[in-house]
Enzyme design. Structure first.
Site, PDB file in Angstrom:
ATOM      1  N   ASP A 120       6.406   6.983  11.518  1.00  0.00           N
ATOM      2  CA  ASP A 120       5.294   6.030  11.660  1.00  0.00           C
ATOM      3  C   ASP A 120       5.159   5.139  10.446  1.00  0.00           C
ATOM      4  O   ASP A 120       4.297   4.281  10.392  1.00  0.00           O
ATOM      5  CB  ASP A 120       3.972   6.740  11.987  1.00  0.00           C
ATOM      6  N   HIS A 162      -3.011   0.902   1.756  1.00  0.00           N
ATOM      7  CA  HIS A 162      -2.864   2.331   2.061  1.00  0.00           C
ATOM      8  C   HIS A 162      -1.826   3.029   1.185  1.00  0.00           C
ATOM      9  O   HIS A 162      -1.821   4.258   1.120  1.00  0.00           O
ATOM     10  CB  HIS A 162      -2.467   2.530   3.523  1.00  0.00           C
ATOM     11  N   ASP A 197     -11.159  -5.202   5.036  1.00  0.00           N
ATOM     12  CA  ASP A 197     -10.265  -4.856   6.157  1.00  0.00           C
ATOM     13  C   ASP A 197     -10.971  -3.880   7.108  1.00  0.00           C
ATOM     14  O   ASP A 197     -11.878  -3.152   6.711  1.00  0.00           O
ATOM     15  CB  ASP A 197      -9.006  -4.185   5.559  1.00  0.00           C
ATOM     16  N   ASP A 286      -8.252  -7.718  10.572  1.00  0.00           N
ATOM     17  CA  ASP A 286      -8.147  -6.944  11.821  1.00  0.00           C
ATOM     18  C   ASP A 286      -9.511  -6.514  12.352  1.00  0.00           C
ATOM     19  O   ASP A 286      -9.588  -5.837  13.383  1.00  0.00           O
ATOM     20  CB  ASP A 286      -7.200  -5.741  11.685  1.00  0.00           C
ATOM     21  N   TYR A 325      -3.719  -8.663  13.173  1.00  0.00           N
ATOM     22  CA  TYR A 325      -2.591  -8.573  14.105  1.00  0.00           C
ATOM     23  C   TYR A 325      -2.672  -9.613  15.204  1.00  0.00           C
ATOM     24  O   TYR A 325      -1.769  -9.723  16.023  1.00  0.00           O
ATOM     25  CB  TYR A 325      -2.507  -7.139  14.631  1.00  0.00           C
TER      26      TYR A 325
HETATM   27  C1  LIG Z   1       1.429  -0.402  12.973  1.00  0.00           C
HETATM   28  C2  LIG Z   1       0.126  -1.063  12.616  1.00  0.00           C
HETATM   29  C3  LIG Z   1       0.137  -1.590  11.197  1.00  0.00           C
HETATM   30  C4  LIG Z   1      -0.196  -2.151  13.617  1.00  0.00           C
HETATM   31  N1  LIG Z   1      -1.249  -1.535  14.426  1.00  0.00           N
HETATM   32  C5  LIG Z   1      -1.796  -2.094  15.665  1.00  0.00           C
HETATM   33  C6  LIG Z   1      -2.118  -3.540  15.572  1.00  0.00           C
HETATM   34  C7  LIG Z   1      -1.367  -4.215  16.679  1.00  0.00           C
HETATM   35  C8  LIG Z   1      -0.700  -3.200  17.508  1.00  0.00           C
HETATM   36  C9  LIG Z   1      -0.790  -1.911  16.770  1.00  0.00           C
HETATM   37  C10 LIG Z   1      -1.666  -0.382  13.918  1.00  0.00           C
HETATM   38  O1  LIG Z   1      -2.585   0.308  14.326  1.00  0.00           O
HETATM   39  N2  LIG Z   1      -0.951  -0.098  12.824  1.00  0.00           N
HETATM   40  C11 LIG Z   1      -1.104   1.105  12.107  1.00  0.00           C
HETATM   41  C12 LIG Z   1      -0.400   2.227  12.547  1.00  0.00           C
HETATM   42  C13 LIG Z   1      -0.513   3.407  11.840  1.00  0.00           C
HETATM   43  C14 LIG Z   1      -1.335   3.479  10.705  1.00  0.00           C
HETATM   44  C15 LIG Z   1      -2.026   2.341  10.262  1.00  0.00           C
HETATM   45  C16 LIG Z   1      -1.930   1.149  10.960  1.00  0.00           C
HETATM   46  C17 LIG Z   1      -2.682  -0.040  10.528  1.00  0.00           C
HETATM   47  C18 LIG Z   1      -3.207  -0.146   9.273  1.00  0.00           C
HETATM   48  C19 LIG Z   1      -3.993  -1.299   8.819  1.00  0.00           C
HETATM   49  O2  LIG Z   1      -4.110  -2.346   9.460  1.00  0.00           O
HETATM   50  N3  LIG Z   1      -4.592  -1.164   7.613  1.00  0.00           N
HETATM   51  O3  LIG Z   1      -5.374  -2.170   7.109  1.00  0.00           O
HETATM   52 ZN   LIG Z   2      -6.393  -2.834   8.718  1.00  0.00          ZN
END
Ligand SMILES: CC1(C)CN(C2CCCC2)C(=O)N1c1ccccc1/C=C/C(=O)NO
Ligand SMILES: [Zn+2]
Length: 398
Positions: A120, A162, A197, A286, A325
């Site tokens: 991940d 992070h 954020d 986001d 995103y």
């Molecule tokens: C893989 C991405 C970064 C993208 N995403 C979504 C957005 C669009 C489709 C999936 C997530 O939830 N993510 C994550 C996955 C696992 C852990 C953390 C994050 C996001 C962290 C963050 O934004 N911190 O500020």
């Molecule tokens: Zn975020």
């Protein structure tokens, strides 16, 4: 000598005449804004898997509104290893470099797990160069503030909050924010970190939880099973750092009015009690309505107004990106923040440019609020404010 060994001093005109000539004093009308970018940084950032192409979309919108000519453009270079090792462990960075170089030595694959470089948070080929370049841009932005070359410095490719000392997390590999704050700390005694954020800024909070020289304040969604899971209002730092960690945990459906009034109320108290000399703000987008994270109802105004409140303090300010995103909305948000800092009013119609089609159907700069049910009870928000007051009042006694 190699380019990246050049003494940073030589990067910014430091002689008084140069800076005085360019209205060195920050006056009411506007302030000196440094914008860190070059084609290589944009190209590498565009390769980041979960935000492919976002860096170009953001930069192109800022350029299409003619804002580049109003800023001091600074070209970055990859961060020096010594800067990265100000925070990260050499074991972690060695492993990240090896995996990034497609070194297929089994040894590194086994270690990958230890350093969070797993499914991940994969260390894809070239990630080390990209993360180093992004970190170099945040370092360059911090140096522009430390050398009094600018009042505000911007790196919209940064903000990877992070990443831990010896572990990648949440798609963050090198914590450019922590490195930039450590650079600022060489000049400023007290630095305030603000994280807007949707996610808790855990990597930055962890880095500074035991010091009273850096206060971290994070506003984020905090709900069962939501990444990273930390950031409850109970977190308050430890040892000398006790009371220098502030968390504002929120629920889905947060709207502009409540978000901005919370930011102003909490940061107003923080500013009075901590008295920072410099500020770093992570402007992750986001939390906007329309983001695939589908959590808060924020419009671009919420982030613009939050950053404007901080800008009004007239302290050296480093602005960084982060999550976001929905590419077009993220570009809208960071362009609106850039214009706000420059005190430039922008026409609401998106200018014709390479990515114009992304901004349909309205083709307008600002976004509106969402109408997701607001799960934030007034009593909860009052309790959070009381907890923050208590801690900061308590903290200021120590
Ligand atoms: C893989 C991405 C970064 C993208 N995403 C979504 C957005 C669009 C489709 C999936 C997530 O939830 N993510 C994550 C996955 C696992 C852990 C953390 C994050 C996001 C962290 C963050 O934004 N911190 O500020
Ligand atoms: Zn975020």
């Amino acid at each position: 000598m190699a380019d990246d060994e050049k003494d940073e001093q030589s990067t910014f005109p430091t002689d008084e005449t140069e800076t005085n000539k360019e209205n060195d004093r920050r006056d009411e009308r506007s302030c000196r804004v440094a914008y860190v970018f070059n084609e290589e940084l944009i190209k590498l950032s565009d390769e980041l898997p979960k935000i492919k192409g976002r860096a170009s979309i953001v930069h192109s919108l800022i350029r299409s509104y003619g804002l580049l000519s109003k800023m001091r453009l600074i070209s970055p270079h990859k961060a020096k290893l010594t800067d990265i090792l100000l925070f990260h462990s050499s074991e972690y960075i060695d492993c990240l470099q090896k995996l990034s170089d497609e070194d297929d030595d089994e040894k590194w694959m086994e270690e990958a797990e230890t350093f969070g470089l797993t499914y991940d948070c994969p260390a894809y080929p070239g990630i080390f160069d990209t993360a180093s370049y992004i970190t170099g841009a945040s370092v360059k932005a911090a140096q522009a503030l430390s050398h009094n070359y600018a009042d505000v410095a911007i790196n919209w490719t940064g903000g990877w909050h992070h990443a831990k000392r010896d572990e990648a997390a949440g798609f963050c590999y090198i914590n450019d924010i922590v490195v930039a704050i450590l650079i600022l700390r060489q000049k400023f005694d007290k630095v305030l970190y603000v994280d807007l954020d949707l996610h808790h800024g855990d990597g930055v909070e962890d880095a500074f939880c035991a010091t009273s020289k850096v206060m971290t304040v994070s506003f984020h969604k905090h709900a069962p099973g939501f990444f990273p899971g930390t950031g409850s209002s109970d977190d308050c730092g430890m040892g000398k750092g006790q009371y220098y960690t502030v968390n504002v945990p929120l629920q889905d459906g947060m709207n502009d009015e409540n978000f901005v009034s919370l930011v102003k109320r909490v940061l107003g108290t923080v500013y009075k009690s901590f008295k920072p000399q410099a500020v770093v703000c992570q402007c992750g987008a986001d939390g906007l309505d329309g983001d695939p994270m589908a959590s808060f109802n924020l419009s671009t105004d919420a982030l613009v107004d939050s950053v404007q409140f901080i800008t009004n303090w007239k302290l050296p300010l480093l602005l960084l990106g982060g999550g976001g995103y929905n590419m077009a909305n993220t570009a809208r948000c960071w362009t609106a923040i850039t214009a706000s800092v420059l005190k430039e009013k922008l026409p609401s119609d998106i200018p014709e440019h390479r990515f114009f089609p992304l901004y349909g159907p309205d083709y307008e700069l600002t976004t509106s609020q969402g109408n997701r049910i607001d799960r934030n009870k007034d009593s909860h928000l009052q309790n959070v404010i009381a907890a923050v007051d208590n801690r900061l009042l308590h903290g200021s006694k120590s």
